[in-house]
Design a protein around this motif. Sequence first.
Motif, PDB file in Angstrom:
ATOM      1  N   LYS A 176       0.826  -1.220   0.000  1.00 14.76           N
ATOM      2  CA  LYS A 176       0.000   0.000   0.000  1.00 14.76           C
ATOM      3  C   LYS A 176       0.857   1.266   0.000  1.00 14.76           C
ATOM      4  N   VAL A 177       1.936   1.232  -0.762  1.00  6.68           N
ATOM      5  CA  VAL A 177       2.796   2.409  -0.906  1.00  6.68           C
ATOM      6  C   VAL A 177       2.093   3.417  -1.808  1.00  6.68           C
ATOM      7  N   PRO A 178       1.991   4.682  -1.403  1.00  9.36           N
ATOM      8  CA  PRO A 178       1.303   5.690  -2.223  1.00  9.36           C
ATOM      9  C   PRO A 178       1.903   5.804  -3.625  1.00  9.36           C
ATOM     10  N   GLU A 179       1.025   6.049  -4.596  1.00  8.80           N
ATOM     11  CA  GLU A 179       1.431   6.103  -5.999  1.00  8.80           C
ATOM     12  C   GLU A 179       2.508   7.158  -6.249  1.00  8.80           C
ATOM     13  N   GLN A 180       2.403   8.309  -5.560  1.00  8.60           N
ATOM     14  CA  GLN A 180       3.346   9.396  -5.834  1.00  8.60           C
ATOM     15  C   GLN A 180       4.773   9.062  -5.424  1.00  8.60           C
ATOM     16  N   LEU A 181       4.927   8.128  -4.466  1.00  8.97           N
ATOM     17  CA  LEU A 181       6.276   7.762  -4.041  1.00  8.97           C
ATOM     18  C   LEU A 181       7.007   6.958  -5.112  1.00  8.97           C
ATOM     19  N   PHE A 182       6.263   6.172  -5.887  1.00  5.65           N
ATOM     20  CA  PHE A 182       6.883   5.462  -7.006  1.00  5.65           C
ATOM     21  C   PHE A 182       7.417   6.461  -8.028  1.00  5.65           C
ATOM     22  N   ALA A 183       6.612   7.486  -8.301  1.00  7.35           N
ATOM     23  CA  ALA A 183       7.034   8.499  -9.267  1.00  7.35           C
ATOM     24  C   ALA A 183       8.235   9.270  -8.744  1.00  7.35           C
ATOM     25  N   GLU A 184       8.225   9.613  -7.448  1.00  2.43           N
ATOM     26  CA  GLU A 184       9.346  10.357  -6.880  1.00  2.43           C
ATOM     27  C   GLU A 184      10.628   9.519  -6.888  1.00  2.43           C
ATOM     28  N   LEU A 185      10.497   8.227  -6.585  1.00  2.00           N
ATOM     29  CA  LEU A 185      11.679   7.355  -6.600  1.00  2.00           C
ATOM     30  C   LEU A 185      12.285   7.294  -7.991  1.00  2.00           C
ATOM     31  N   LYS A 186      11.409   7.314  -9.017  1.00  2.00           N
ATOM     32  CA  LYS A 186      11.895   7.225 -10.393  1.00  2.00           C
ATOM     33  C   LYS A 186      12.479   8.546 -10.878  1.00  2.00           C
ATOM     34  N   THR A 187      11.811   9.651 -10.578  1.00  2.00           N
ATOM     35  CA  THR A 187      12.251  10.941 -11.113  1.00  2.00           C
ATOM     36  C   THR A 187      13.374  11.564 -10.283  1.00  2.00           C
TER      37      THR A 187
END
Length: 449
Positions: A176-187
């Motif tokens: 249940k990791v928030p979606e925005q954290l995936f984007a932040e980890l990538k960018t």
Amino acid sequence: MSKTAKNPSLQKKIFVLDTSVILYDHNAFNNFQEHDVAIPIQVLEELDNMKNGNETRNAEARSFIRLMDNASGSKIMNQWIPLNGTKSGRFKVVMDNKPDHADAEAIFGAGKFDHRILNAALSLKEEFPEKKVVLVSKDICLRLKAKSLELYAEDYETGKIKNVDELYTGKTVLSKVPEQLFAELKTEGSISTELLDIVPQSPNHFCILKNSRKTATAWFDSTTQRLYPVSSKKIFNISPRNHEQSFAVHALLNPEIKLVTIQGKAGTGKTLLAIASALEQRKDYRQIYVTRPIIPLSNKDIGFLPGDAKSKIDPYMAPIWDNLRFIKEQYNHDLKMQGRIDEFVTTGKIVITPLAYIRGRTLSKIFFIVDEAQNLTPHEIKTIISRAGEDTKIIFTGDIYQIDTPYLDAESNGLSYLIENAKNHPLYAHITLDKGERSELANLANDLL
């Protein structure tokens, strides 16, 4: 009523040490606090027979003999001698006595040191009825024989892991990791652990981030307190097949991590990944050592086998050669690279040899792989790491549930001990591999049989 009668735990004890305990830890007789320690004379006889040689058990025997000599000084050793420290007990050597009642040699057979050690403990029990006499041995069968004679017996607990089922795995799964954290980890290339419901306690810890749509892998850097992405990186034409293998490769390639342990059942790729990563980094190290402890068949030394030294050790090193052969097969289209791998062996760039053959050396700028490390004692693990010189990296691989030595188990072996005690050090990383990648048929054997 005395305090001892009210509380049996306060009762003074006499611990009788078996040879197996001494060979596991030569300093054992200093680890029983205020209680007395007895050494059967047969133990000294067995140690005398083992004092010559270059293996760890030979060094343990010599070290214990020196300790006993220093502790006794000019005193007679068949009398109680105080150990150092105000809270320490006493020690003595127990002569070859026969008890008045139960005689272990009459029951189990004469001429065996184990039965004479049992008699020494039984004699102490008769001589000191007010004390609890306990036989301490790494030999399960000897402990069972002792209990059958109404003699207390226990394993040597120092160095044992209390709950091996909770042994550090090196990874955490976050759902249940928030979606925005995936984007932040990538960018951004990293995220703060404060944004997650986790506070990693161990440096170089690995995380699997999940939600209903995505999965990402990350590595915790304790210096920045942030998570950084872990990619699936091919090493010497070997590609990781799961997240845990990617974590292992990351730790193996990270030059800041000097000590790595990889634990997992057969077929999870422990040794293969270690060797492939060593070859990938061959230019950064003077030599690559791949080694494993030799566990002789039927407790016979390799000298028992026919042939020269190479023919004696090749059967024991066959699994390592198999992994090297598998790596060569990844270059079937590249005969030049296959020839280079063979050249690494012939020129000594990569050395495949039993662990006993490199004892005593200082390892400088070496990529050092110890396979089947679960067959080592904690003291052997410590001895190996203490040999590390500048720019050396040491890898221990093994399966703590597949132990081939009679006096070790999942809780007392050196690999478990290292994982539990090194997990908070910044130079160390560990990963447990769960999924077998050898074949579906091999997985069937591991999972169902």
